[in-house]
Design an enzyme around this catalytic site. Structure first.
Site, PDB file in Angstrom:
ATOM      1  N   CYS A  37      33.759  38.095  27.184  1.00  0.00           N
ATOM      2  CA  CYS A  37      32.564  38.446  26.426  1.00  0.00           C
ATOM      3  C   CYS A  37      32.880  39.549  25.420  1.00  0.00           C
ATOM      4  CB  CYS A  37      31.483  38.996  27.350  1.00  0.00           C
ATOM      5  SG  CYS A  37      31.098  37.925  28.716  1.00  0.00           S
ATOM      6  N   GLU A  40      48.927  26.073  26.334  1.00  0.00           N
ATOM      7  CA  GLU A  40      47.643  26.742  26.107  1.00  0.00           C
ATOM      8  C   GLU A  40      46.937  26.285  24.837  1.00  0.00           C
ATOM      9  OE1 GLU A  40      49.508  31.070  24.811  1.00  0.00           O
ATOM     10  OE2 GLU A  40      47.519  31.028  25.641  1.00  0.00           O
TER      11      GLU A  40
HETATM   12  C1  F6R Z   1      49.320  33.851  26.027  1.00  0.00           C
HETATM   13  C2  F6R Z   1      48.571  35.088  26.129  1.00  0.00           C
HETATM   14  C3  F6R Z   1      48.305  35.639  27.485  1.00  0.00           C
HETATM   15  C4  F6R Z   1      48.438  37.185  27.441  1.00  0.00           C
HETATM   16  C5  F6R Z   1      47.996  37.787  28.786  1.00  0.00           C
HETATM   17  C6  F6R Z   1      48.199  39.288  28.806  1.00  0.00           C
HETATM   18  O1  F6R Z   1      49.519  33.480  24.697  1.00  0.00           O
HETATM   19  O2  F6R Z   1      48.179  35.648  25.146  1.00  0.00           O
HETATM   20  O3  F6R Z   1      49.133  35.082  28.443  1.00  0.00           O
HETATM   21  O4  F6R Z   1      49.761  37.502  27.159  1.00  0.00           O
HETATM   22  O5  F6R Z   1      46.647  37.493  28.997  1.00  0.00           O
HETATM   23  O6  F6R Z   1      47.455  39.917  27.824  1.00  0.00           O
HETATM   24  P1  F6R Z   1      47.784  41.404  27.400  1.00  0.00           P
HETATM   25  O7  F6R Z   1      49.138  41.398  26.750  1.00  0.00           O
HETATM   26  O8  F6R Z   1      46.705  41.783  26.427  1.00  0.00           O
HETATM   27  O9  F6R Z   1      47.776  42.231  28.639  1.00  0.00           O
END
Ligand code: F6R
Length: 599
Positions: free
Chosen positions: A2, A479
């Site tokens: 959200c 994804e």
């Molecule tokens: C894949 C992707 C997710 C993020 C994960 C961690 O493309 O973006 O797998 O890498 O949700 O997010 P952060 O780096 O923001 O902790």
């Protein structure tokens, strides 16, 4: 997840809110809404299921007047996506409106309690309890009512509240969920993230957990739960507006893929002085004395950690343990005071990574945040912080955040290996321009995707760092293209996965470890013998694989352990084009959100 926004100023709030919500679309959502208050008028709410264009239409058909308001994009957790479950939620009388990002864990008991007090609920959401609780505690003092409400909430939340009795007042509060306050001349704003604020201001303030802020058009006052005023510095964000716009690219993801040469350059060269790597003294001190390094993160950030394990162990001969944050937080971590942990997170707001940070700090572990977002929770709570210079990453699929995380981790590896100058650094300094050379050949990947995007199964395989980047490549493809893709350590093929290989399979072999070329060649032969199509990705000087693979894509030659920053660009482009060719929106993949702020 959200998104919440809020505005208080002199102009009409609804256009500002709708525009700000559009800037948060990338976080993922299934419905949207706004609430606005105006002097001597009833509070007005417009909310609707579906894309923001539905909300635009609704507001154009039923306009709302007022210079103070809140808005929300919902990503359903409790209750299906529907008009009634959309935010803002109001109290029974309809004079208090609330938007909420996060999860109220004790919502069921609060709901039961409120129902005993004759409250009739309209939605199935956990968030509606907040509106009724604020009303329950409201006695003419909105700030106090929110404070008392928050004391009863368990879970994570960023909440914004308005009330028709106070059309010049906006109250916000947060715990374990991001919320940024934007300070502008004669108006103030709030948002879940920085991009919606950038066209108004680059001066922002961050709330700590369990702090409230009272915003008027001219002032922002921050309080703790005891009602004491808290001083907070104003932070300048140097991301520019263009960085959060598409600038002619069809999608943010493509733009961000193409921004990598600059992002890699900025991330590396900001740490080089007179031909030598210069790392923050405290980070260097912690790393060079560390005997055991722990690295954690989720998704793509975890894959950056996987690459780093191979690289740091190879160059610095220090043992590195990598774990997924959602696992690490619940297992028995054998850490002790003095150990060092690098926590990787683009957003700096990922719930599991934050939980690990807090757990490890409580065990006396020195924590180093590696993040892209200045002022994010992880950056503020970690002992030390290292920033990637990627600029805002809007597309859900992470691209430039990963390559800049890798660049930081290579810098760390060279410092730990006491190789701050010399041949390795020279190779590293070439990576940004090599990334550009590779992007100049993007049409080759586009053409390959046009031939192969309909494969039933795509398997990525490799050894060492090539295996780590195979994991990331498979994640990227699944994804955004929704293709069934997996990754395997190539040596594991015979231990099971090869049973899945048939004519409908594309196998992408990452081949950048010269000592293992012969092994990879055999693996390619094995999958080809089962009918698969094979693409090999290797260096431009290498002639191996021509005879075995169906196609070979060549990247600029570099130190083999540095190749992930280049090979991954090939798989990012491949995933992007497969997604577009399948008619998907790569910026907004189904079921996914940009920032996973709840467990
Ligand atoms: C894949 C992707 C997710 C993020 C994960 C961690 O493309 O973006 O797998 O890498 O949700 O997010 P952060 O780096 O923001 O902790």
């Amino acid at each position: 997840m959200c998104g919440i926004v809020g505005y208080i100023g002199r102009d009409q709030a609804s256009p500002v809110l709708l525009e700000a919500l559009r800037k948060l679309e990338y976080r993922g959502y299934d419905s949207g809404g706004i609430a606005v208050v105006e002097e001597n008028e009833k509070l007005q709410v417009r909310k609707i299921k579906g894309r923001l264009s539905n909300l635009d239409l609704l507001v154009s058909q039923q306009p709302v007047q007022g210079t103070c308001g809140i808005g929300h994009t919902r990503w359903a957790t409790h209750g299906e996506p529907s008009d009634v479950n959309s935010h803002p939620h109001t109290d029974v009388s309809g004079k208090i409106a609330v938007v909420h990002n996060g999860i109220i864990e004790n919502h069921a008991s609060l709901r039961e309690w409120l129902e005993k007090h004759h409250v009739v609920f309209r939605s199935q959401t956990d968030s509606e309890v907040i509106a009724h609780l604020v009303d329950f505690h409201y006695n003419g003092d909105l700030l106090l009512a929110v404070r008392e409400t928050v004391k009863r909430l368990d879970g994570s939340y960023a909440i914004a509240v308005i009330c028709e009795d106070f059309p010049g007042m906006l109250v916000v509060v947060r715990k374990d969920s991001p919320l940024v306050i934007g300070r502008a001349d004669s108006y103030n704003l709030i948002a879940s993230d920085v991009p919606p604020l950038l066209c108004h201001t680059r001066e922002v303030q961050y709330l700590n957990d369990l702090e409230l802020a009272l915003l008027t058009k001219d002032e922002v006052t921050i309080y703790n739960l005891e009602g004491e005023v808290q001083q907070r510095e104003i932070v300048h964000i140097d991301w520019d507006i263009e960085a959060a716009e598409k600038c002619g690219y069809e999608h943010f993801m493509l733009k961000e893929i193409f921004e990598q040469p600059k992002a890699l350059h900025d991330t590396l060269f900001s740490r080089i002085k007179d031909g030598k790597i210069v790392l923050n003294a405290k980070i260097k001190e912690a790393l060079v004395h560390c005997n055991h390094l722990l690295i954690t993160g989720c998704g793509t950030a975890y894959h950056a950690g996987m690459v780093a394990k191979y690289v740091i162990e190879h160059f610095a001969m220090v043992s590195v343990e990598v774990d997924i944050a959602s696992e690490l937080r619940y297992r028995t971590p054998l850490c002790k005071a003095g150990d060092v942990c690098i926590l990787i997170s683009q957003s700096g707001e990922t719930a599991d990574t934050i939980a690990c940070l807090r757990l490890l700090k409580s065990l006396g572990v020195v924590t180093i945040a590696l993040t892209n977002v200045v002022g994010s929770t992880i950056s503020r709570e970690a002992d030390l912080v290292m920033y990637t210079q990627a600029g805002p990453e809007i597309a859900v699929a992470s691209t430039k955040a990963l390559t800049t995380q890798l660049m930081c981790l290579y810098v760390i590896a060279l410092v730990m290996a006491k190789k701050e100058t010399g041949a390795l650094l020279e190779q590293l300094m070439l990576i940004p321009s090599q990334a550009q050379l590779l992007l100049d050949k993007q049409e080759d990947i586009q053409r390959f995707a046009a031939r192969q995007f309909n494969k039933d199964k795509v398997f990525f395989m490799g050894r060492l760092t090539d295996y780590a980047i195979s994991l990331e490549s498979a994640l990227k493809l699944k994804e955004i293209s929704y293709t069934h893709s997996e990754s395997f350590a190539a040596g594991e093929l015979k231990h099971g996965p090869i049973a899945l290989v048939d004519e409908s399979t594309l196998v992408v072999a990452m081949c950048t470890q010269p000592l293992l070329f012969a092994k990879m060649d055999s693996n390619i032969k094995e999958v080809k013998a089962r009918g698969a199509t094979a693409l090999a990705i290797t260096f431009d000087m290498v002639q191996d694989f021509n005879a075995t693979a169906d196609e070979v894509f060549r990247i600029p030659t570099t130190e083999p352990y540095f190749s992930p920053m280049l090979t991954v660009i090939v798989s990012q482009l491949y995933a992007y084009y497969c997604s577009v060719l399948k008619g998907n929106d790569p910026d907004k993949p189904r079921n996914l959100a940009k920032s996973v702020t709840v467990e």
